[in-house]
Design an enzyme around this catalytic site. Structure first.
Site, PDB file in Angstrom:
ATOM      1  N   CYS A   1      68.325 -56.176   8.946  1.00  0.00           N
ATOM      2  CA  CYS A   1      67.282 -56.895   9.698  1.00  0.00           C
ATOM      3  C   CYS A   1      65.942 -56.826   8.968  1.00  0.00           C
ATOM      4  CB  CYS A   1      67.176 -56.272  11.098  1.00  0.00           C
ATOM      5  SG  CYS A   1      65.675 -56.692  11.989  1.00  0.00           S
TER       6      CYS A   1
ATOM      7  N   CYS B   1      62.940 -55.526  11.011  1.00  0.00           N
ATOM      8  CA  CYS B   1      63.072 -54.078  11.247  1.00  0.00           C
ATOM      9  C   CYS B   1      62.421 -53.284  10.120  1.00  0.00           C
ATOM     10  CB  CYS B   1      64.543 -53.678  11.347  1.00  0.00           C
ATOM     11  SG  CYS B   1      65.440 -54.431  12.727  1.00  0.00           S
TER      12      CYS B   1
END
Length: 290
Positions: free
Chosen positions: A39, A42
């Site tokens: 991600c 993230c």
């Protein structure tokens, strides 16, 4: 992971979640970061959260949950996208939000829930802030300051913000475009960009009365709802504007490639009313996590 370099950050697992998160939250708030190695956002949010955990010196702890490794936890919390952050206090899930927020908004989120840096908790209350400056006078002052120091980029950011307060969006945008990279990502510059984005949407938009009539005729007209929400937000009716975006989200989360969620997040960036932002952030989270 209990890294001595990061004493307030650890990897949470299903096996120890009750002890390390739920029971721990009875004494210390626990921020739970649901993330994944693949991600992109993230990788931006994670380091900021870890920095805040260090800055707050134990006022909260950060539990990291890798959703690929801890699928049971991700399912239990109905995680549909990463990153997703949740706050656990007194043994209860009290708030949360999806997506990556800038550091300034993360601090506001923590402050809204009564979480302040431990080192600052013993400090005396700060003196009352000075009354706000007249934006037109501030524009004049900053223009003179820039004449004296034309290479001072920080003054140009200050001028762009002051110009936005007077409605001079075009000049403000030109100044923002010319900022060096280190200032272009400053929280104040990000907030100014959000304001400009909302203002640009109204260039050819119908007046509020026309939009209200369109919604009365068809409550599902999400295009009209969006423009009315923007009009209300820019016009100083912040809660009314947020209410329109929330109603859009309730009716169709996917409309306009997530336009309602994006509009809410941009609105949160430009609003200074922490209580208002907190209430509507919780409503947004409740809808998205339902």
């Amino acid at each position: 992971m209990t890294d001595t370099a990061k004493p307030h950050v650890f990897d949470a697992t299903a096996a120890r979640f009750e002890e390390e998160v739920i029971r721990k939250s009875l004494q210390t708030p626990v921020l739970v970061d649901f993330w994944a190695s693949w991600c992109g956002p993230c990788k931006t949010l994670g380091p900021i959260l870890e920095k805040l955990a260090a800055d707050y010196h134990g006022a909260f702890v950060l539990a990291k949950v890798d959703v690929d490794k801890e699928q049971e936890l991700a399912a239990a919390f109905q995680i549909r996208s990463v990153p997703t952050v949740m706050l656990v206090k007194d043994g209860q899930l009290v708030d949360g939000f999806p997506g990556a927020l800038p550091e300034g908004q993360l601090r506001e989120f923590l402050r809204h829930h009564g979480i302040a840096p431990a080192a600052a908790a013993a400090e005396e209350a700060a003196p009352a802030p000075a009354p706000p400056l007249d934006p037109h006078a501030e524009v004049m002052r900053l223009r003179k300051a820039i004449e004296a120091a034309p290479d001072e980029a920080g003054l140009k950011l200050d001028l762009a913000l002051a110009l936005l307060q007077t409605g001079a969006a075009t000049e403000a945008e030109q100044l923002l475009d010319a900022l060096p990279a280190n200032l272009a990502t400053d929280d104040r510059a990000v907030k100014a960009r959000a304001r400009l984005g909302f203002a640009a949407l109204l260039k050819d938009a119908p007046p509020a009365e026309v939009l209200q009539a369109a919604i009365a005729a068809d409550p599902g007209d999400l295009h009209a709802r969006h423009l009315l929400g923007v009009r209300q937000l820019v016009g100083g009716e912040a809660e009314a504007g947020l209410a329109q975006f929330i109603e859009m989200l309730r009716r169709d989360r996917a409309y306009g490639d997530g336009l309602a969620r994006k509009s809410l997040i941009d609105a949160f960036r430009i609003l200074d009313d922490e209580d208002l932002v907190g209430r509507y952030r919780r409503q947004m989270s409740a809808i998205l996590l339902a």
